[in-house]
Design a protein around this motif. Sequence first.
Motif, short mmCIF file in Angstrom:
data_model
loop_
_atom_site.label_atom_id
_atom_site.label_comp_id
_atom_site.label_asym_id
_atom_site.label_seq_id
_atom_site.Cartn_x
_atom_site.Cartn_y
_atom_site.Cartn_z
N ASP A 116 0.81 -1.22 0.00
CA ASP A 116 0.00 0.00 0.00
C ASP A 116 0.84 1.27 0.00
N GLY A 117 2.15 1.12 -0.17
CA GLY A 117 3.03 2.28 -0.27
C GLY A 117 3.77 2.64 1.00
N ARG A 118 3.38 2.06 2.12
CA ARG A 118 4.06 2.40 3.38
C ARG A 118 5.40 1.67 3.53
N LEU A 119 5.47 0.44 3.05
CA LEU A 119 6.72 -0.32 3.15
C LEU A 119 7.72 0.18 2.12
N LYS A 120 8.91 0.53 2.60
CA LYS A 120 9.96 1.06 1.72
C LYS A 120 11.15 0.09 1.70
N LEU A 121 11.97 0.25 0.66
CA LEU A 121 13.17 -0.57 0.57
C LEU A 121 14.09 -0.33 1.77
N ARG A 122 14.09 0.89 2.29
CA ARG A 122 14.95 1.18 3.44
C ARG A 122 14.56 0.32 4.64
N HIS A 123 13.29 -0.07 4.74
CA HIS A 123 12.88 -0.95 5.83
C HIS A 123 13.53 -2.32 5.69
N LEU A 124 13.60 -2.83 4.47
CA LEU A 124 14.22 -4.13 4.24
C LEU A 124 15.72 -4.08 4.52
N VAL A 125 16.35 -3.01 4.07
CA VAL A 125 17.78 -2.84 4.33
C VAL A 125 18.04 -2.74 5.83
N LEU A 126 17.17 -2.05 6.53
CA LEU A 126 17.34 -1.90 7.98
C LEU A 126 17.23 -3.24 8.69
N VAL A 127 16.23 -4.04 8.34
CA VAL A 127 16.05 -5.34 8.99
C VAL A 127 17.27 -6.22 8.77
N ASP A 128 17.80 -6.23 7.56
CA ASP A 128 19.02 -7.01 7.29
C ASP A 128 20.15 -6.55 8.20
N ALA A 129 20.34 -5.25 8.31
CA ALA A 129 21.43 -4.71 9.14
C ALA A 129 21.20 -4.98 10.62
N LEU A 130 19.97 -4.83 11.10
CA LEU A 130 19.67 -5.07 12.51
C LEU A 130 19.95 -6.52 12.90
N THR A 131 19.53 -7.44 12.07
CA THR A 131 19.75 -8.86 12.38
C THR A 131 21.23 -9.21 12.32
N ARG A 132 21.95 -8.61 11.38
CA ARG A 132 23.38 -8.88 11.26
C ARG A 132 24.16 -8.28 12.42
N GLN A 133 23.86 -7.04 12.77
CA GLN A 133 24.63 -6.31 13.77
C GLN A 133 24.23 -6.63 15.20
N GLY A 134 22.97 -6.99 15.42
CA GLY A 134 22.53 -7.32 16.77
C GLY A 134 22.29 -6.13 17.66
N SER A 135 22.27 -4.94 17.09
CA SER A 135 21.98 -3.73 17.88
C SER A 135 21.55 -2.62 16.95
N VAL A 136 20.76 -1.70 17.49
CA VAL A 136 20.32 -0.54 16.70
C VAL A 136 21.51 0.37 16.41
N VAL A 137 22.38 0.50 17.40
CA VAL A 137 23.57 1.35 17.22
C VAL A 137 24.44 0.82 16.09
N GLY A 138 24.68 -0.50 16.09
CA GLY A 138 25.51 -1.10 15.05
C GLY A 138 24.88 -0.99 13.68
N ALA A 139 23.55 -1.20 13.61
CA ALA A 139 22.86 -1.09 12.33
C ALA A 139 22.90 0.33 11.80
N ALA A 140 22.68 1.29 12.69
CA ALA A 140 22.71 2.69 12.28
C ALA A 140 24.08 3.07 11.73
N ALA A 141 25.13 2.61 12.41
CA ALA A 141 26.49 2.90 11.95
C ALA A 141 26.74 2.26 10.59
N ALA A 142 26.30 1.01 10.41
CA ALA A 142 26.53 0.31 9.15
C ALA A 142 25.80 0.99 7.99
N LEU A 143 24.65 1.59 8.29
CA LEU A 143 23.85 2.23 7.24
C LEU A 143 24.12 3.73 7.14
N HIS A 144 25.01 4.25 7.99
CA HIS A 144 25.38 5.67 7.96
C HIS A 144 24.16 6.57 8.21
#
Length: 310
Positions: free
Chosen positions: A8-36
């Motif tokens: 419906d337009g609410r889901l963005k590609l950035r959400h998918l990229v974020l989930v990948d990074a969060l699961t890989r990094q194990g923390s919001v801080v780590g995911a944020a750093a990885a995604l700049h």
Amino acid sequence: MDMPKLLDGRLKLRHLVLVDALTRQGSVVGAAAALHVTQPVATRSLHDLETILGVSLYKRGARGITPTIFGEAFTTHARAVLAQLNQAGRHVVELAEADRGTVAVGTHLAGSNVLLPVAIARLKAERPSLTVIVREGTPEVLLVELEAGRVDLIVGRLTAATDENVVRKTLYQESIELVTRSDHPLSDRVDLTLDDLRGFPWILPGTETSLRRELEEHFVRNAMALPDNRVEATSFLTVRRLLLETDMIAALPSLIARDDSRLKPLPVSLEPIGHSVGLTLSASRTLSPSTAALVDNLGTIAAEMAPTCD
């Protein structure tokens, strides 16, 4: 629960990229750093995604975040979508520039010393403008990279059968040998047993590897404890340098010693330890032209090597 409306337009590609990074990094801080991005931006995006899905994707704890069953499931699908999009972009480029392209291959010890370098050299001779990216890692890490589309295939030891996520193709069978430098104090002995090696330092693979578990079982069968004087390493460059500079003993795939005049196998049987070397591919993605070309070369090289690998 109602079916989430993901189109419906609410889901963005950035959400998918974020989930990948969060699961890989194990923390919001780590995911944020990885995604700049900043931590508040990552937190807000996660909250938006959980609102869209209507479930909690992660458990928050003192040491970071852990995926819930919903988070694990959504991460798998997010990585599959990202991998398909990444491949689509590369496929378009390869169709537009037939002599170019990129293939990313993951490898670990069993495939990195002989098979993969020879296959890459032959491929580059045929297609000099093609870029080959080689990434080393443990089998577990490389499987995540394959799932997310960051590598196109894995070359190395096969420890499981084909399943719904990956296709595994055997290229050849290889034994494991105990290896030292060619002028090691034991190099001229012909009547060695495992017990004769007890007083020497060893290099063992990491505890996360199948080979390590098999070696531990072999020592148990021979009523021996693992050597106390040992180093644990999986990087071949590190292992080789330690072998050349010390009296250490290492368990390595047989082709490694046969291809290196400065190393020598010891006449101590490790049967039944051995393994299949082959390819691990995504079950859900079609091979790009570049990846298919490398797969063909790997198969050809393995067939040529087969008589010396049995």
